[in-house]
Design a protein around this motif. Structure first.
Motif, PDB file in Angstrom:
ATOM      1  N   THR A 117      70.018 -10.904 -15.960  1.00  0.00           N
ATOM      2  CA  THR A 117      71.047 -10.749 -14.934  1.00  0.00           C
ATOM      3  C   THR A 117      72.229 -11.683 -15.188  1.00  0.00           C
ATOM      4  O   THR A 117      73.362 -11.357 -14.853  1.00  0.00           O
ATOM      5  N   GLY A 118      71.961 -12.826 -15.821  1.00  0.00           N
ATOM      6  CA  GLY A 118      73.016 -13.800 -16.099  1.00  0.00           C
ATOM      7  C   GLY A 118      74.009 -13.339 -17.146  1.00  0.00           C
ATOM      8  O   GLY A 118      75.126 -13.872 -17.227  1.00  0.00           O
ATOM      9  N   ARG A 119      73.640 -12.350 -17.971  1.00  0.00           N
ATOM     10  CA  ARG A 119      74.573 -11.849 -18.987  1.00  0.00           C
ATOM     11  C   ARG A 119      75.788 -11.205 -18.342  1.00  0.00           C
ATOM     12  O   ARG A 119      76.884 -11.277 -18.865  1.00  0.00           O
ATOM     13  N   GLY A 120      75.548 -10.537 -17.201  1.00  0.00           N
ATOM     14  CA  GLY A 120      76.652  -9.893 -16.491  1.00  0.00           C
ATOM     15  C   GLY A 120      77.285  -8.751 -17.250  1.00  0.00           C
ATOM     16  O   GLY A 120      78.437  -8.390 -16.988  1.00  0.00           O
ATOM     17  N   THR A 121      76.563  -8.149 -18.192  1.00  0.00           N
ATOM     18  CA  THR A 121      77.140  -7.072 -18.999  1.00  0.00           C
ATOM     19  C   THR A 121      76.646  -5.687 -18.593  1.00  0.00           C
ATOM     20  O   THR A 121      77.156  -4.698 -19.089  1.00  0.00           O
ATOM     21  N   GLU A 122      75.658  -5.626 -17.700  1.00  0.00           N
ATOM     22  CA  GLU A 122      75.114  -4.339 -17.302  1.00  0.00           C
ATOM     23  C   GLU A 122      75.124  -4.196 -15.781  1.00  0.00           C
ATOM     24  O   GLU A 122      75.077  -5.181 -15.048  1.00  0.00           O
ATOM     25  N   SER A 123      75.142  -2.937 -15.335  1.00  0.00           N
ATOM     26  CA  SER A 123      75.088  -2.647 -13.907  1.00  0.00           C
ATOM     27  C   SER A 123      73.686  -2.953 -13.382  1.00  0.00           C
ATOM     28  O   SER A 123      72.737  -3.139 -14.162  1.00  0.00           O
ATOM     29  N   GLU A 124      73.544  -2.980 -12.059  1.00  0.00           N
ATOM     30  CA  GLU A 124      72.232  -3.239 -11.449  1.00  0.00           C
ATOM     31  C   GLU A 124      71.209  -2.194 -11.871  1.00  0.00           C
ATOM     32  O   GLU A 124      70.043  -2.520 -12.118  1.00  0.00           O
ATOM     33  N   ASP A 125      71.649  -0.938 -11.963  1.00  0.00           N
ATOM     34  CA  ASP A 125      70.741   0.137 -12.369  1.00  0.00           C
ATOM     35  C   ASP A 125      70.244  -0.090 -13.795  1.00  0.00           C
ATOM     36  O   ASP A 125      69.047   0.058 -14.086  1.00  0.00           O
ATOM     37  N   VAL A 126      71.140  -0.465 -14.691  1.00  0.00           N
ATOM     38  CA  VAL A 126      70.765  -0.709 -16.086  1.00  0.00           C
ATOM     39  C   VAL A 126      69.834  -1.915 -16.180  1.00  0.00           C
ATOM     40  O   VAL A 126      68.835  -1.896 -16.899  1.00  0.00           O
ATOM     41  N   VAL A 127      70.133  -2.969 -15.425  1.00  0.00           N
ATOM     42  CA  VAL A 127      69.270  -4.156 -15.419  1.00  0.00           C
ATOM     43  C   VAL A 127      67.866  -3.776 -14.953  1.00  0.00           C
ATOM     44  O   VAL A 127      66.865  -4.194 -15.551  1.00  0.00           O
ATOM     45  N   ALA A 128      67.787  -2.964 -13.907  1.00  0.00           N
ATOM     46  CA  ALA A 128      66.483  -2.543 -13.384  1.00  0.00           C
ATOM     47  C   ALA A 128      65.703  -1.769 -14.442  1.00  0.00           C
ATOM     48  O   ALA A 128      64.491  -1.985 -14.620  1.00  0.00           O
ATOM     49  N   ARG A 129      66.368  -0.899 -15.183  1.00  0.00           N
ATOM     50  CA  ARG A 129      65.693  -0.134 -16.231  1.00  0.00           C
ATOM     51  C   ARG A 129      65.245  -1.035 -17.379  1.00  0.00           C
ATOM     52  O   ARG A 129      64.171  -0.869 -17.942  1.00  0.00           O
ATOM     53  N   SER A 140      67.663  -7.025 -41.401  1.00  0.00           N
ATOM     54  CA  SER A 140      68.096  -5.654 -41.161  1.00  0.00           C
ATOM     55  C   SER A 140      69.119  -5.661 -40.031  1.00  0.00           C
ATOM     56  O   SER A 140      69.151  -6.570 -39.202  1.00  0.00           O
ATOM     57  N   VAL A 141      69.942  -4.657 -40.032  1.00  0.00           N
ATOM     58  CA  VAL A 141      70.899  -4.464 -38.946  1.00  0.00           C
ATOM     59  C   VAL A 141      70.503  -3.167 -38.263  1.00  0.00           C
ATOM     60  O   VAL A 141      70.512  -2.106 -38.887  1.00  0.00           O
ATOM     61  N   SER A 142      70.123  -3.258 -37.009  1.00  0.00           N
ATOM     62  CA  SER A 142      69.666  -2.087 -36.268  1.00  0.00           C
ATOM     63  C   SER A 142      70.824  -1.169 -35.928  1.00  0.00           C
ATOM     64  O   SER A 142      71.963  -1.608 -35.760  1.00  0.00           O
ATOM     65  N   ALA A 143      70.501   0.105 -35.796  1.00  0.00           N
ATOM     66  CA  ALA A 143      71.452   1.086 -35.270  1.00  0.00           C
ATOM     67  C   ALA A 143      71.142   1.274 -33.795  1.00  0.00           C
ATOM     68  O   ALA A 143      69.975   1.296 -33.399  1.00  0.00           O
ATOM     69  N   THR A 144      72.181   1.391 -32.977  1.00  0.00           N
ATOM     70  CA  THR A 144      71.972   1.568 -31.542  1.00  0.00           C
ATOM     71  C   THR A 144      73.027   2.505 -30.970  1.00  0.00           C
ATOM     72  O   THR A 144      74.157   2.562 -31.467  1.00  0.00           O
ATOM     73  N   THR A 145      72.652   3.202 -29.915  1.00  0.00           N
ATOM     74  CA  THR A 145      73.603   4.088 -29.242  1.00  0.00           C
ATOM     75  C   THR A 145      74.303   3.392 -28.078  1.00  0.00           C
ATOM     76  O   THR A 145      75.147   3.998 -27.433  1.00  0.00           O
ATOM     77  N   ARG A 146      73.957   2.138 -27.827  1.00  0.00           N
ATOM     78  CA  ARG A 146      74.639   1.441 -26.727  1.00  0.00           C
ATOM     79  C   ARG A 146      75.996   0.932 -27.188  1.00  0.00           C
ATOM     80  O   ARG A 146      76.264   0.823 -28.387  1.00  0.00           O
ATOM     81  N   ASP A 147      76.841   0.608 -26.216  1.00  0.00           N
ATOM     82  CA  ASP A 147      78.157   0.051 -26.522  1.00  0.00           C
ATOM     83  C   ASP A 147      78.021  -1.410 -26.947  1.00  0.00           C
ATOM     84  O   ASP A 147      77.099  -2.105 -26.514  1.00  0.00           O
ATOM     85  N   PRO A 148      78.948  -1.889 -27.790  1.00  0.00           N
ATOM     86  CA  PRO A 148      78.904  -3.303 -28.184  1.00  0.00           C
ATOM     87  C   PRO A 148      79.139  -4.225 -26.995  1.00  0.00           C
ATOM     88  O   PRO A 148      79.906  -3.895 -26.089  1.00  0.00           O
ATOM     89  N   ARG A 149      78.483  -5.379 -27.015  1.00  0.00           N
ATOM     90  CA  ARG A 149      78.750  -6.421 -26.025  1.00  0.00           C
ATOM     91  C   ARG A 149      79.856  -7.318 -26.574  1.00  0.00           C
ATOM     92  O   ARG A 149      80.105  -7.335 -27.784  1.00  0.00           O
ATOM     93  N   PRO A 150      80.497  -8.083 -25.719  1.00  0.00           N
ATOM     94  CA  PRO A 150      81.552  -8.986 -26.194  1.00  0.00           C
ATOM     95  C   PRO A 150      81.047  -9.892 -27.312  1.00  0.00           C
ATOM     96  O   PRO A 150      79.976 -10.476 -27.226  1.00  0.00           O
ATOM     97  N   GLY A 151      81.801  -9.959 -28.386  1.00  0.00           N
ATOM     98  CA  GLY A 151      81.462 -10.828 -29.506  1.00  0.00           C
ATOM     99  C   GLY A 151      80.604 -10.182 -30.581  1.00  0.00           C
ATOM    100  O   GLY A 151      80.452 -10.725 -31.670  1.00  0.00           O
ATOM    101  N   GLU A 152      80.014  -9.010 -30.297  1.00  0.00           N
ATOM    102  CA  GLU A 152      79.188  -8.347 -31.300  1.00  0.00           C
ATOM    103  C   GLU A 152      80.069  -7.662 -32.343  1.00  0.00           C
ATOM    104  O   GLU A 152      81.108  -7.093 -32.017  1.00  0.00           O
ATOM    105  N   VAL A 153      79.628  -7.738 -33.595  1.00  0.00           N
ATOM    106  CA  VAL A 153      80.412  -7.228 -34.713  1.00  0.00           C
ATOM    107  C   VAL A 153      79.686  -6.049 -35.358  1.00  0.00           C
ATOM    108  O   VAL A 153      78.505  -6.155 -35.704  1.00  0.00           O
ATOM    109  N   GLU A 154      80.408  -4.942 -35.526  1.00  0.00           N
ATOM    110  CA  GLU A 154      79.876  -3.752 -36.187  1.00  0.00           C
ATOM    111  C   GLU A 154      79.401  -4.101 -37.594  1.00  0.00           C
ATOM    112  O   GLU A 154      80.098  -4.746 -38.364  1.00  0.00           O
ATOM    113  N   GLY A 155      78.165  -3.683 -37.910  1.00  0.00           N
ATOM    114  CA  GLY A 155      77.617  -3.908 -39.238  1.00  0.00           C
ATOM    115  C   GLY A 155      76.992  -5.280 -39.430  1.00  0.00           C
ATOM    116  O   GLY A 155      76.296  -5.512 -40.409  1.00  0.00           O
ATOM    117  N   HIS A 156      77.237  -6.198 -38.515  1.00  0.00           N
ATOM    118  CA  HIS A 156      76.628  -7.525 -38.590  1.00  0.00           C
ATOM    119  C   HIS A 156      75.549  -7.667 -37.510  1.00  0.00           C
ATOM    120  O   HIS A 156      74.417  -8.032 -37.794  1.00  0.00           O
TER     121      HIS A 156
END
Length: 196
Positions: free
Chosen positions: A143-155, A41-57
């Motif tokens: 934390t190593g992904r470096g794609t989210e802010s500190e606040d987002v990481v904490a959540r 299955s391919v999940s639907a999400t309201t978050r923004d794509p991360r580098p390298g992620e492909v819509e629909g895949h």
């Protein structure tokens, strides 16, 4: 997965859940190559794509309004508000799939759910949760992904704590201390003699 003809085969829904940064996407990528006839299955999400992620895949990246319409229309097998409302994610049920990668909260809430658009047995008896080898490793991965802010990481870490505390609600816990080993264990559970 099925051994009958493609036009009549009915798959078995297997749910693979786990907290952020536990390695679900990596495991799914490896499983795609190891078991080519598995459908994912391919999940639907309201978050923004991360580098390298492909819509629909990797995901269907949708707006909150679109996600709300999917909920109202009964288009999701499971869904969850995650990370304290930071985002929503869910599994569309409009097509036949053999394996689903979902969040722990959605899997637990969605276990008894059956979609009229995807009539199959529910996920009971087929839930797997991917767990990190330790809390420290999960924190390092996130934390190593470096794609989210500190606040987002904490959540995300707060959500992960809750999800890991509920891991015994799943049928099988697979520790992702090594991707190849974790994938081999999953493959044996999916296609081996003791597949459920």
């Amino acid at each position: 997965m099925s051994d009958s003809a493609p036009e009549t085969r009915r798959g078995r829904l297997v749910v693979l859940a786990g907290p952020s940064a536990v390695g679900k996407s990596t495991v799914v990528r490896v499983l795609r190559t190891l078991v080519p006839d598995l459908l994912f299955s391919v999940s639907a999400t309201t978050r923004d794509p991360r580098p390298g992620e492909v819509e629909g895949h990797d995901y269907y990246f949708v707006t909150r309004d679109t996600f709300d319409r999917m909920i109202e229309g009964g288009d999701l097998l499971e869904w969850a508000d995650i990370h304290g409302g930071l985002q929503r994610s869910g599994t569309p049920g409009g097509s036949r799939r053999g394996s689903a990668r979902v969040r722990s909260a959605g899997a637990r809430r969605g276990r008894p759910r059956r979609s009229p658009r995807c009539p199959r047995r529910d996920a009971r008896g087929h839930t797997r949760v991917l767990a990190p080898p330790s809390w420290e490793v999960l924190v390092e991965r996130l934390t190593g992904r470096g794609t989210e802010s500190e606040d987002v990481v904490a959540r995300r870490l707060e959500t992960a704590r809750t999800e890991l505390a509920a891991k015994d609600e799943f049928d099988i816990v697979i520790v992702n201390d090594d991707v190849d080993r974790a994938c081999a264990e999953l493959v044996s559970l999916l296609v081996g003699p003791h597949a459920t």
